[in-house]
Design a protein around this motif. Sequence first.
Motif, PDB file in Angstrom:
ATOM      1  N   ASP A 244       0.828  -1.205   0.000  1.00 58.90           N
ATOM      2  CA  ASP A 244       0.000   0.000   0.000  1.00 58.90           C
ATOM      3  C   ASP A 244       0.866   1.260   0.000  1.00 58.90           C
ATOM      4  O   ASP A 244       0.486   2.288  -0.596  1.00 58.90           O
ATOM      5  CB  ASP A 244      -0.921   0.010   1.226  1.00 58.90           C
ATOM      6  N   LYS A 245       1.993   1.207   0.666  1.00 57.56           N
ATOM      7  CA  LYS A 245       2.890   2.368   0.677  1.00 57.56           C
ATOM      8  C   LYS A 245       3.371   2.691  -0.739  1.00 57.56           C
ATOM      9  O   LYS A 245       3.354   3.851  -1.160  1.00 57.56           O
ATOM     10  CB  LYS A 245       4.090   2.125   1.596  1.00 57.56           C
ATOM     11  N   GLN A 246       3.769   1.682  -1.472  1.00 60.38           N
ATOM     12  CA  GLN A 246       4.241   1.923  -2.839  1.00 60.38           C
ATOM     13  C   GLN A 246       3.115   2.435  -3.724  1.00 60.38           C
ATOM     14  O   GLN A 246       3.330   3.310  -4.570  1.00 60.38           O
ATOM     15  CB  GLN A 246       4.839   0.632  -3.422  1.00 60.38           C
ATOM     16  N   LYS A 247       1.902   1.905  -3.528  1.00 63.54           N
ATOM     17  CA  LYS A 247       0.765   2.377  -4.308  1.00 63.54           C
ATOM     18  C   LYS A 247       0.471   3.848  -4.000  1.00 63.54           C
ATOM     19  O   LYS A 247       0.209   4.645  -4.910  1.00 63.54           O
ATOM     20  CB  LYS A 247      -0.469   1.523  -4.010  1.00 63.54           C
ATOM     21  N   ALA A 248       0.539   4.203  -2.712  1.00 57.72           N
ATOM     22  CA  ALA A 248       0.288   5.596  -2.317  1.00 57.72           C
ATOM     23  C   ALA A 248       1.337   6.528  -2.921  1.00 57.72           C
ATOM     24  O   ALA A 248       1.010   7.610  -3.433  1.00 57.72           O
ATOM     25  CB  ALA A 248       0.285   5.710  -0.792  1.00 57.72           C
ATOM     26  N   ILE A 249       2.582   6.125  -2.877  1.00 60.53           N
ATOM     27  CA  ILE A 249       3.661   6.949  -3.440  1.00 60.53           C
ATOM     28  C   ILE A 249       3.453   7.156  -4.936  1.00 60.53           C
ATOM     29  O   ILE A 249       3.596   8.270  -5.447  1.00 60.53           O
ATOM     30  CB  ILE A 249       5.027   6.288  -3.148  1.00 60.53           C
ATOM     31  N   GLU A 250       3.093   6.082  -5.628  1.00 61.87           N
ATOM     32  CA  GLU A 250       2.878   6.200  -7.082  1.00 61.87           C
ATOM     33  C   GLU A 250       1.727   7.143  -7.391  1.00 61.87           C
ATOM     34  O   GLU A 250       1.797   7.950  -8.326  1.00 61.87           O
ATOM     35  CB  GLU A 250       2.607   4.811  -7.663  1.00 61.87           C
ATOM     36  N   GLU A 251       0.644   7.052  -6.608  1.00 60.19           N
ATOM     37  CA  GLU A 251      -0.508   7.919  -6.858  1.00 60.19           C
ATOM     38  C   GLU A 251      -0.154   9.386  -6.607  1.00 60.19           C
ATOM     39  O   GLU A 251      -0.553  10.271  -7.359  1.00 60.19           O
ATOM     40  CB  GLU A 251      -1.686   7.502  -5.981  1.00 60.19           C
ATOM     41  N   ILE A 252       0.599   9.641  -5.538  1.00 61.75           N
ATOM     42  CA  ILE A 252       0.967  11.035  -5.230  1.00 61.75           C
ATOM     43  C   ILE A 252       1.900  11.583  -6.297  1.00 61.75           C
ATOM     44  O   ILE A 252       1.736  12.712  -6.762  1.00 61.75           O
ATOM     45  CB  ILE A 252       1.621  11.105  -3.836  1.00 61.75           C
ATOM     46  N   LYS A 253       2.869  10.793  -6.705  1.00 59.40           N
ATOM     47  CA  LYS A 253       3.799  11.253  -7.741  1.00 59.40           C
ATOM     48  C   LYS A 253       3.077  11.495  -9.061  1.00 59.40           C
ATOM     49  O   LYS A 253       3.443  12.392  -9.829  1.00 59.40           O
ATOM     50  CB  LYS A 253       4.916  10.226  -7.946  1.00 59.40           C
ATOM     51  N   GLY A 254       2.026  10.714  -9.288  1.00 52.27           N
ATOM     52  CA  GLY A 254       1.274  10.866 -10.535  1.00 52.27           C
ATOM     53  C   GLY A 254       0.355  12.061 -10.547  1.00 52.27           C
ATOM     54  O   GLY A 254      -0.163  12.452 -11.594  1.00 52.27           O
ATOM     55  N   GLY A 255       0.159  12.656  -9.360  1.00 50.94           N
ATOM     56  CA  GLY A 255      -0.708  13.825  -9.267  1.00 50.94           C
ATOM     57  C   GLY A 255      -2.161  13.434  -9.235  1.00 50.94           C
ATOM     58  O   GLY A 255      -2.526  12.260  -9.287  1.00 50.94           O
ATOM     59  N   PHE A 256      -2.999  14.480  -9.095  1.00 51.48           N
ATOM     60  CA  PHE A 256      -4.441  14.231  -9.054  1.00 51.48           C
ATOM     61  C   PHE A 256      -5.170  15.431  -9.582  1.00 51.48           C
ATOM     62  O   PHE A 256      -4.580  16.466  -9.800  1.00 51.48           O
ATOM     63  CB  PHE A 256      -4.921  13.906  -7.633  1.00 51.48           C
TER      64      PHE A 256
END
Length: 282
Positions: free
Chosen positions: A270-282
């Motif tokens: 979940d940590k890696q998924k969260a990091i990827e989502e934040i880096k990808g922006g929203f």
Amino acid sequence: MDNTVSVSKEKIDLIKEKAKMSRLETIRLVALAKSGHYGSSFSSSEIFATLYYKVLNYDPKNPKWRSRDRFVMGKGHAAVGAYPVLADVGFFPKEELDTYTQVGSPFGDHPDMNKINGIDFSSGSIGHGLSVGVGMSLGARVDNENYRSYILMGDGELQEGQVWEAAMSAANFKLGNLVAIVDDNKVTVDGVTGELMDINPIKEKWKSFGWNVVEVDGHDVEALVETFDHLPSPGSDVPTAIICDTVAGKGVSFMEHGYEWHVANLGEDDKQKAIEEIKGGF
């Protein structure tokens, strides 16, 4: 820091990147501590970044500068999101954050004004911040200083009676140099704010206490900058409340709107998924 810079696209982009940095550092620091406040830190990320990269007057080399703007986190549990910003603007070396919550570290889960440069008040139990801001703003009047006091509160914090005593006092003492920022993320550690004790209508409540009230999307950097840029003069006689419509856990899809992420610890996947989502922006 100069707050007279025009709002260029580069400035807006910088603030957005710093908000993203705050979220990523929050994940890293909570991993060090094995527990921490994701949801309420992420709902404040754009607020932290806008304040420290555009709004506040301060000197990180002289953190006790008499004429600096004051910033108080009534919701001190979001400090893990503010520490990276304070380090980035120069209040202390970034490497010191690696000690977060370790024995002997100045960086606890809640901020300590006696240990950390850039922290204007030690907070933990919520509800005290606005009263402190009233005192700071009265002090500015007595000392003929022109600084503002900015107080960040959670919407759940508005359930505390002391908040409304302070709100009444601020209007009575005509503290136009006091700014309450409400991070209205609609959840607390125990559940949905409106289900536990509904504090709506927030806007009307502040107005009834004699405050100037502005509502804004708390994740829209352009709107936040415009709101802060149009604050009444510190010498005016009506305090301002900025109601920020925010999302707990903003930026990570499986955290958004969930009170379960008020305090938690991400597993590795979940940590890696969260990091990827934040880096990808929203």
